[in-house]
Scaffold this motif. Structure first.
Motif, PDB file in Angstrom:
ATOM      1  N   PRO A  47       0.800  -1.220   0.000  1.00  0.00           N
ATOM      2  CA  PRO A  47       0.000   0.000   0.000  1.00  0.00           C
ATOM      3  C   PRO A  47       0.835   1.273   0.000  1.00  0.00           C
ATOM      4  CG  PRO A  47      -0.002  -1.002   2.170  1.00  0.00           C
ATOM      5  CD  PRO A  47       0.674  -1.977   1.244  1.00  0.00           C
ATOM      6  N   TRP A  49       0.116   1.441  -6.281  1.00  0.00           N
ATOM      7  CA  TRP A  49      -0.479   0.185  -5.819  1.00  0.00           C
ATOM      8  C   TRP A  49      -1.895   0.004  -6.334  1.00  0.00           C
ATOM      9  CZ3 TRP A  49      -5.008  -0.409  -3.265  1.00  0.00           C
ATOM     10  CH2 TRP A  49      -5.517   0.636  -2.494  1.00  0.00           C
ATOM     11  N   SER A  50      -2.644   1.094  -6.452  1.00  0.00           N
ATOM     12  CA  SER A  50      -4.030   0.967  -6.885  1.00  0.00           C
ATOM     13  C   SER A  50      -4.117   0.494  -8.335  1.00  0.00           C
ATOM     14  CB  SER A  50      -4.754   2.302  -6.721  1.00  0.00           C
ATOM     15  OG  SER A  50      -4.044   3.351  -7.355  1.00  0.00           O
ATOM     16  N   ASN A  86      -9.711  -1.725  -0.127  1.00  0.00           N
ATOM     17  CA  ASN A  86      -8.332  -1.395   0.209  1.00  0.00           C
ATOM     18  C   ASN A  86      -7.371  -2.293  -0.559  1.00  0.00           C
ATOM     19  OD1 ASN A  86      -8.310  -3.890   1.555  1.00  0.00           O
ATOM     20  ND2 ASN A  86      -8.720  -2.963   3.545  1.00  0.00           N
ATOM     21  N   GLY A  87      -6.085  -2.205  -0.232  1.00  0.00           N
ATOM     22  CA  GLY A  87      -5.078  -2.977  -0.950  1.00  0.00           C
ATOM     23  C   GLY A  87      -5.119  -4.461  -0.698  1.00  0.00           C
ATOM     24  N   TRP A 128     -13.490  -0.981   2.075  1.00  0.00           N
ATOM     25  CA  TRP A 128     -13.042   0.204   2.810  1.00  0.00           C
ATOM     26  C   TRP A 128     -14.142   0.579   3.799  1.00  0.00           C
ATOM     27  CZ3 TRP A 128     -14.487   5.664   1.451  1.00  0.00           C
ATOM     28  CH2 TRP A 128     -13.887   6.566   2.343  1.00  0.00           C
ATOM     29  N   PRO A 145     -10.122   0.705  -5.688  1.00  0.00           N
ATOM     30  CA  PRO A 145      -9.243   1.196  -4.626  1.00  0.00           C
ATOM     31  C   PRO A 145      -9.714   2.537  -4.072  1.00  0.00           C
ATOM     32  CG  PRO A 145      -7.963   0.357  -6.467  1.00  0.00           C
ATOM     33  CD  PRO A 145      -9.383   0.398  -6.926  1.00  0.00           C
ATOM     34  N   VAL A 189      -4.989   5.828  -1.166  1.00  0.00           N
ATOM     35  CA  VAL A 189      -4.440   5.821  -2.521  1.00  0.00           C
ATOM     36  C   VAL A 189      -3.588   7.078  -2.718  1.00  0.00           C
ATOM     37  CG1 VAL A 189      -6.389   4.510  -3.406  1.00  0.00           C
ATOM     38  CG2 VAL A 189      -6.443   7.009  -3.507  1.00  0.00           C
ATOM     39  N   SER A 247      -8.256   9.121   0.754  1.00  0.00           N
ATOM     40  CA  SER A 247      -9.239   8.035   0.758  1.00  0.00           C
ATOM     41  C   SER A 247     -10.600   8.537   0.321  1.00  0.00           C
ATOM     42  CB  SER A 247      -9.362   7.414   2.161  1.00  0.00           C
ATOM     43  OG  SER A 247      -8.144   6.864   2.592  1.00  0.00           O
ATOM     44  N   ALA A 262     -12.219   5.525  -6.131  1.00  0.00           N
ATOM     45  CA  ALA A 262     -12.685   4.247  -6.665  1.00  0.00           C
ATOM     46  C   ALA A 262     -13.410   4.446  -7.988  1.00  0.00           C
ATOM     47  CB  ALA A 262     -13.604   3.566  -5.644  1.00  0.00           C
ATOM     48  N   THR A 302     -11.079   5.167 -10.780  1.00  0.00           N
ATOM     49  CA  THR A 302     -10.478   3.924 -11.252  1.00  0.00           C
ATOM     50  C   THR A 302     -11.358   3.258 -12.294  1.00  0.00           C
ATOM     51  OG1 THR A 302      -9.368   3.553  -9.135  1.00  0.00           O
ATOM     52  CG2 THR A 302      -9.674   1.636 -10.550  1.00  0.00           C
TER      53      THR A 302
END
Length: 420
Positions: free
Chosen positions: A147, A152-153, A347-348, A353, A367, A371, A388, A393, A396
């Motif tokens: 994370p 990572w996302s 989350n990762g 979440w 994600p 992030v 956050s 999300a 994404t």
């Protein structure tokens, strides 16, 4: 570390501000519908509220085949929610009025508060450790990621692997050629968001930007940090800065639909948002800016006029993605409309979440917890920031939609799925 807004501060969500009353007139009106709208407003104000029409404005809603007008109250004589409904009921009883509804602006959380200047900032790790195996040789996406890695996302959803696929004839990679409408808080100029490799023109289409709050073209503004962070999540390029968007070759049209709510609590947390501005932005993105995807990191109550705009966008083959909501117990609208893709947060570790709205109305998760996004330090320097929210999300998923449209070719997809 995620920062949860002070929940009592969200109490204004239950006390909406009357933004307008929207009416739909009979299409049989042959001449001067604006004058008809004005007369019906005058009659309803006098009969329902015993008020004059001084200071009220009547504005035609664009990019729709219906005869729709917003009736806008003066700032100095705002209606209470109860008065707005009384006016609405009075309008519905009048000749030539097919429908009427109030439009409310709500105060809602939009982004994690800025870092304390004295707080030691988090530092993102490199995207991959030296000698790390190539994840694209595996058949399954990773079940967990580091994370602290800045991308990572993107890695959690296998975006880097998707970028390396060879597209079929007519297809393109990395979202190239796809235009994403982005109704948000505006933007700030930032290298991650604007710079292009090899001196190419920017993919932030400022010539098409529009501010639906102040009704002008100035979308870059000092409250645009939320728009910058969510926009960078969609299309920033790894060749030019720290942040990499999910569709790093897509275009984006910035549209301002919300503003900070000063004088309540710190402005970066809560935004004053109304369905009317978003409705207008969706129609503009669909029929004027010719967007293929719309990414909405905002939400509030059900609104008929807004849903008409979403339906018209869907009918025009635009993919509309909307955030499910943060720190409320229900999925907000427009995400709750079946015509949108409602996006919750994870989350990762691919677990929910804790701040995300949830339930059967959520279509997919992305994600949302800690992030990395494009941002500025309290001193004004460019620096990635951990944040956050389902705002990220949905960005994404909008990026994934852009990748899909580009890879297969939008025209090919429209032909393949025509009538379905």
């Amino acid at each position: 570390m995620s920062v949860q807004p002070d929940l009592p501060a969200l109490a204004p969500f239950t006390s909406p501000i009357v933004d307008a009353v929207t009416i739909v007139l009979d299409p049989a009106i042959a001449d001067r519908p604006w004058r008809v709208a004005r007369r019906r407003l005058t009659t309803a104000l006098r009969t329902a509220l015993d008020r004059p029409t001084t200071g009220w404005r009547v504005r035609r809603v664009r990019y729709t085949d219906e005869i729709v007008y917003d009736l806008l109250p003066p700032e100095e004589a705002r209606l209470s929610p109860g008065e707005a409904w009384e006016l609405t009921y009075a309008l519905r009883r009048l000749p030539d009025v097919l429908d009427a509804e109030p439009s409310f602006a709500l105060i809602q959380d939009a982004v994690v508060p800025p870092a304390d200047p004295d707080e030691q900032p988090l530092v993102p790790a490199a995207s991959a450790a030296p000698g790390e195996a190539d994840p694209c040789v595996d058949d399954e996406p990773p079940t967990t990621v580091n994370p602290n890695a800045i991308d990572w996302s993107a890695r959690l959803i296998d975006a880097p692997c998707a970028w390396r696929l060879d597209p079929p004839t007519g297809g393109r990679v990395r979202g190239a050629g796809v235009r994403v409408g982005h109704p948000d808080s505006g933007y700030l100029y930032h290298t991650d968001y604007f710079a292009e490799p090899d001196g190419r023109p920017t993919r932030v289409l400022t010539a098409l930007e529009y501010d639906f709050v102040d009704r002008d073209r100035a979308v870059e503004n000092d409250s645009g940090q939320h728009g910058l962070s969510t926009g960078s999540f969609i299309m920033s390029s790894e060749h030019t800065g720290a942040i990499t968007g999910i569709a790093p070759a897509a275009e984006i049209v910035p549209l301002r639909v919300t503003k900070p709510r000063f004088g309540v609590i710190p402005a970066p947390i809560l935004f004053d948002s109304g369905a009317r501005a978003l409705r207008d932005a969706i129609r503009y993105a669909t029929f004027s800016a010719q967007c293929h995807v719309i990414s909405i990191s905002l939400g509030w109550f059900w609104n008929r006029s807004l849903r008409r705009a979403v339906r018209d966008a869907q009918a025009a083959n635009v993919i509309v993605c909307a955030a499910a909501g943060n720190y409320v117990s229900f999925v907000v609208w427009p995400a709750a409309y079946r015509e949108t893709i409602a996006v919750g947060g994870c989350n990762g570790r691919r677990l929910p979440w804790s701040g995300s709205s949830s339930g059967p109305l959520v279509d997919v998760s992305g994600p949302a917890e800690d992030v990395w996004v494009a941002s500025f330090t309290p001193g004004g320097a460019e620096a990635p920031r951990s944040s956050s929210g389902t705002s990220f999300a949905v960005a994404t998923v909008a990026g994934v939609a852009a990748l899909w449209l580009a890879y297969h070719g939008r025209n090919e997809l429209l032909t393949r799925y025509a009538g379905n």
